[in-house]
Write a protein that holds these residues in place. Structure first.
Motif, PDB file in Angstrom:
ATOM      1  N   ASP A 219      27.016  36.732  42.405  1.00 20.97           N
ATOM      2  CA  ASP A 219      27.772  37.180  43.576  1.00 20.97           C
ATOM      3  C   ASP A 219      26.909  38.089  44.453  1.00 20.97           C
ATOM      4  O   ASP A 219      25.742  38.367  44.151  1.00 20.97           O
ATOM      5  N   SER A 220      27.495  38.541  45.558  1.00 21.40           N
ATOM      6  CA  SER A 220      26.727  39.331  46.526  1.00 21.40           C
ATOM      7  C   SER A 220      26.315  40.686  45.987  1.00 21.40           C
ATOM      8  O   SER A 220      25.408  41.324  46.531  1.00 21.40           O
ATOM      9  N   ALA A 221      26.968  41.167  44.915  1.00 20.93           N
ATOM     10  CA  ALA A 221      26.598  42.443  44.314  1.00 20.93           C
ATOM     11  C   ALA A 221      25.479  42.297  43.293  1.00 20.93           C
ATOM     12  O   ALA A 221      25.021  43.290  42.740  1.00 20.93           O
ATOM     13  N   GLY A 222      25.048  41.053  43.011  1.00 21.79           N
ATOM     14  CA  GLY A 222      23.972  40.832  42.043  1.00 21.79           C
ATOM     15  C   GLY A 222      24.451  40.602  40.627  1.00 21.79           C
ATOM     16  O   GLY A 222      23.626  40.494  39.709  1.00 21.79           O
ATOM     17  N   THR A 223      25.774  40.522  40.417  1.00 21.22           N
ATOM     18  CA  THR A 223      26.302  40.257  39.075  1.00 21.22           C
ATOM     19  C   THR A 223      26.187  38.769  38.764  1.00 21.22           C
ATOM     20  O   THR A 223      26.524  37.925  39.608  1.00 21.22           O
ATOM     21  N   ILE A 224      25.705  38.448  37.559  1.00 13.72           N
ATOM     22  CA  ILE A 224      25.484  37.055  37.151  1.00 13.72           C
ATOM     23  C   ILE A 224      26.658  36.590  36.297  1.00 13.72           C
ATOM     24  O   ILE A 224      27.117  37.304  35.404  1.00 13.72           O
ATOM     25  N   TYR A 225      27.150  35.385  36.568  1.00 13.13           N
ATOM     26  CA  TYR A 225      28.183  34.745  35.764  1.00 13.13           C
ATOM     27  C   TYR A 225      27.576  33.465  35.194  1.00 13.13           C
ATOM     28  O   TYR A 225      27.067  32.618  35.943  1.00 13.13           O
ATOM     29  N   ALA A 226      27.599  33.335  33.880  1.00 13.80           N
ATOM     30  CA  ALA A 226      26.972  32.188  33.210  1.00 13.80           C
ATOM     31  C   ALA A 226      27.942  31.568  32.205  1.00 13.80           C
ATOM     32  O   ALA A 226      28.691  32.290  31.535  1.00 13.80           O
ATOM     33  N   VAL A 227      27.919  30.249  32.134  1.00 10.04           N
ATOM     34  CA  VAL A 227      28.789  29.504  31.211  1.00 10.04           C
ATOM     35  C   VAL A 227      27.917  28.896  30.121  1.00 10.04           C
ATOM     36  O   VAL A 227      27.004  28.103  30.413  1.00 10.04           O
ATOM     37  N   ASN A 228      28.184  29.311  28.889  1.00 10.70           N
ATOM     38  CA  ASN A 228      27.501  28.727  27.733  1.00 10.70           C
ATOM     39  C   ASN A 228      28.254  27.461  27.321  1.00 10.70           C
ATOM     40  O   ASN A 228      29.450  27.501  27.099  1.00 10.70           O
ATOM     41  N   ASN A 229      27.494  26.333  27.211  1.00 10.82           N
ATOM     42  CA  ASN A 229      28.158  25.052  26.919  1.00 10.82           C
ATOM     43  C   ASN A 229      28.891  25.078  25.589  1.00 10.82           C
ATOM     44  O   ASN A 229      29.981  24.507  25.471  1.00 10.82           O
ATOM     45  N   GLY A 230      28.304  25.702  24.600  1.00 10.73           N
ATOM     46  CA  GLY A 230      28.970  25.738  23.300  1.00 10.73           C
ATOM     47  C   GLY A 230      28.253  26.678  22.351  1.00 10.73           C
ATOM     48  O   GLY A 230      27.078  26.484  22.032  1.00 10.73           O
ATOM     49  N   TYR A 231      28.929  27.719  21.960  1.00 12.38           N
ATOM     50  CA  TYR A 231      28.377  28.656  20.982  1.00 12.38           C
ATOM     51  C   TYR A 231      29.453  28.909  19.939  1.00 12.38           C
ATOM     52  O   TYR A 231      30.568  29.352  20.278  1.00 12.38           O
TER      53      TYR A 231
ATOM     54  N   GLU B 227      15.438  39.977  28.432  1.00 14.93           N
ATOM     55  CA  GLU B 227      16.459  39.701  27.438  1.00 14.93           C
ATOM     56  C   GLU B 227      17.715  40.517  27.736  1.00 14.93           C
ATOM     57  O   GLU B 227      17.634  41.640  28.235  1.00 14.93           O
ATOM     58  N   VAL B 228      18.871  39.928  27.382  1.00 13.92           N
ATOM     59  CA  VAL B 228      20.151  40.566  27.661  1.00 13.92           C
ATOM     60  C   VAL B 228      20.916  40.725  26.357  1.00 13.92           C
ATOM     61  O   VAL B 228      21.195  39.735  25.664  1.00 13.92           O
ATOM     62  N   ALA B 229      21.219  41.980  26.012  1.00 17.61           N
ATOM     63  CA  ALA B 229      21.973  42.240  24.791  1.00 17.61           C
ATOM     64  C   ALA B 229      23.369  41.630  24.881  1.00 17.61           C
ATOM     65  O   ALA B 229      24.027  41.706  25.920  1.00 17.61           O
ATOM     66  N   GLY B 230      23.784  40.980  23.789  1.00 24.57           N
ATOM     67  CA  GLY B 230      25.124  40.373  23.755  1.00 24.57           C
ATOM     68  C   GLY B 230      25.177  38.970  24.317  1.00 24.57           C
ATOM     69  O   GLY B 230      26.263  38.382  24.367  1.00 24.57           O
ATOM     70  N   LEU B 231      24.041  38.444  24.748  1.00 23.72           N
ATOM     71  CA  LEU B 231      24.009  37.084  25.306  1.00 23.72           C
ATOM     72  C   LEU B 231      23.445  36.127  24.241  1.00 23.72           C
ATOM     73  O   LEU B 231      22.304  36.277  23.815  1.00 23.72           O
ATOM     74  N   PRO B 232      24.257  35.170  23.755  1.00 21.39           N
ATOM     75  CA  PRO B 232      23.801  34.319  22.638  1.00 21.39           C
ATOM     76  C   PRO B 232      22.600  33.461  23.012  1.00 21.39           C
ATOM     77  O   PRO B 232      22.472  33.001  24.140  1.00 21.39           O
ATOM     78  N   GLY B 233      21.715  33.232  22.035  1.00 20.28           N
ATOM     79  CA  GLY B 233      20.588  32.328  22.194  1.00 20.28           C
ATOM     80  C   GLY B 233      20.857  31.010  21.477  1.00 20.28           C
ATOM     81  O   GLY B 233      21.985  30.751  21.061  1.00 20.28           O
ATOM     82  N   LYS B 234      19.829  30.201  21.389  1.00 17.47           N
ATOM     83  CA  LYS B 234      19.879  28.917  20.683  1.00 17.47           C
ATOM     84  C   LYS B 234      21.013  28.018  21.204  1.00 17.47           C
ATOM     85  O   LYS B 234      21.709  27.376  20.426  1.00 17.47           O
ATOM     86  N   SER B 235      21.156  28.036  22.525  1.00 16.77           N
ATOM     87  CA  SER B 235      22.173  27.187  23.148  1.00 16.77           C
ATOM     88  C   SER B 235      21.739  26.952  24.588  1.00 16.77           C
ATOM     89  O   SER B 235      20.620  27.288  24.961  1.00 16.77           O
ATOM     90  N   THR B 236      22.581  26.398  25.400  1.00 15.66           N
ATOM     91  CA  THR B 236      22.246  26.141  26.791  1.00 15.66           C
ATOM     92  C   THR B 236      23.341  26.660  27.702  1.00 15.66           C
ATOM     93  O   THR B 236      24.517  26.665  27.338  1.00 15.66           O
ATOM     94  N   TYR B 237      22.918  27.108  28.903  1.00 10.94           N
ATOM     95  CA  TYR B 237      23.840  27.621  29.913  1.00 10.94           C
ATOM     96  C   TYR B 237      23.812  26.630  31.079  1.00 10.94           C
ATOM     97  O   TYR B 237      22.883  26.607  31.882  1.00 10.94           O
ATOM     98  N   GLY B 238      24.882  25.821  31.141  1.00 11.17           N
ATOM     99  CA  GLY B 238      24.894  24.727  32.115  1.00 11.17           C
ATOM    100  C   GLY B 238      25.366  25.124  33.506  1.00 11.17           C
ATOM    101  O   GLY B 238      25.248  24.322  34.444  1.00 11.17           O
ATOM    102  N   ALA B 239      25.900  26.322  33.690  1.00 10.67           N
ATOM    103  CA  ALA B 239      26.352  26.748  35.020  1.00 10.67           C
ATOM    104  C   ALA B 239      26.072  28.234  35.193  1.00 10.67           C
ATOM    105  O   ALA B 239      26.414  29.046  34.313  1.00 10.67           O
TER     106      ALA B 239
END
Length: 290
Positions: A132-144, A116-128
């Motif tokens: 990156d090469s440093a291991g940082t994740i970038y995620a797009v929430n479709n709609g929150y 689990e990740v603090a500050g990351l909304p649930g009850k939705s979907t992440y479509g993208a």
């Protein structure tokens, strides 16, 4: 009915059609995610994961070489991207709590890690999702809360980067540049100093050992004769000057004039005798000296 094609889209948006998937039964109606690992293209088709060979040199090019069923919560991932250790990673928001990062094995379809990740909304979907090469994740929430939102996830926490209008269906692929390396101040160049010449090896002179020489008898040294200083030569004695010898003159006969000579006869003979004696003594001395 049209077959499913695999297409390649570059960073400029140019589309290259690689050809149809060699599987007449395969349809893209329920395809919701995909990612490439090496020469394998993984596609999620509802609850299954298909592996398509995209190696042009392979005999199974554009064929589905494997299909596995996904377990929970990998089954709830709307997108995934290559993650650590050869797994596929996505963001799940199917639960009631905050969103969580899920990694699963594409060979078996089983989830291997979730957090689990603090500050990351649930009850939705992440479509993208992209990493990156440093291991940082970038995620797009479709709609929150009426907005689509972009998050950066690192060290177990999420930071919202931007928002936009909500989307019903989105997808994405990671074309992120490598992180900038730390700035390194180059050292001040040192002046070029020619290298010191290599030391010339000093070859010691070759010394030949002389042949042994038999010892010859050596005559004992004769000490020099002592020099006796000679007696100094006697200084020359002065030679007495010999008086010139006068020839006796004949005696002149004196006139006997009794008138002019007032001497008696006896006195005359005395004087003659004295003269004769003196002449004789002088002659004798001259003979002794001679």
């Amino acid at each position: 009915m049209h077959p499913t094609h695999v297409v390649l889209i570059d960073t400029k948006g140019v589309v290259n059609d690689l050809g149809p998937v060699v599987a007449p039964w395969f349809r893209t109606d329920d395809v919701s995610a995909g990612a490439v690992v090496g020469t394998t293209f993984y596609v999620r088709d509802n609850a299954r994961l298909h592996a398509i060979d995209i190696d042009p040199a392979s005999a199974s090019y554009l064929r589905i070489v494997r299909s596995v069923a996904l377990d929970w919560p990998a089954l709830a991932l709307d997108d995934f991207t290559p993650g650590p250790g050869g797994g596929l990673t996505g963001v799940s928001a199917a639960g009631h709590g905050p969103g969580e990062v899920v990694t699963f094995d594409p060979v078996s379809g089983r989830s291997v890690r979730r957090a689990e990740v603090a500050g990351l909304p649930g009850k939705s979907t992440y479509g993208a999702v992209a990493i990156d090469s440093a291991g940082t994740i970038y995620a797009v929430n479709n709609g929150y809360k009426g907005r689509s939102r972009v998050y950066r996830i690192a060290d177990g926490a999420a930071v919202e980067l931007s928002t936009d209008q909500p989307f019903g269906l989105i997808d994405g692929a990671g074309c992120l540049p490598a992180p900038m390396p730390p700035q390194v101040v180059p050292p001040t160049p040192k002046p070029d100093v020619p290298p010191a010449p290599a030391p010339v090896p000093v070859v010691p002179p070759r010394v030949s050992t002389p042949a042994p020489v038999s010892a010859a008898p050596v005559a004992p040294a004769v000490p020099p004769a002592a020099v006796v200083p000679s007696a100094p030569a006697p200084s020359p004695q002065p030679v007495p000057v010999r008086a010139a010898r006068r020839e006796p003159q004949p005696r002149a006969e004196l006139p006997l004039d009794p008138k002019t000579t007032p001497m008696t006869k006896s006195r005359k003979w005395a004087i003659v005798t004295v003269v004769l004696v003196m002449l004789g003594a002088g002659a004798a001395a001259a003979r002794a000296r001679g």
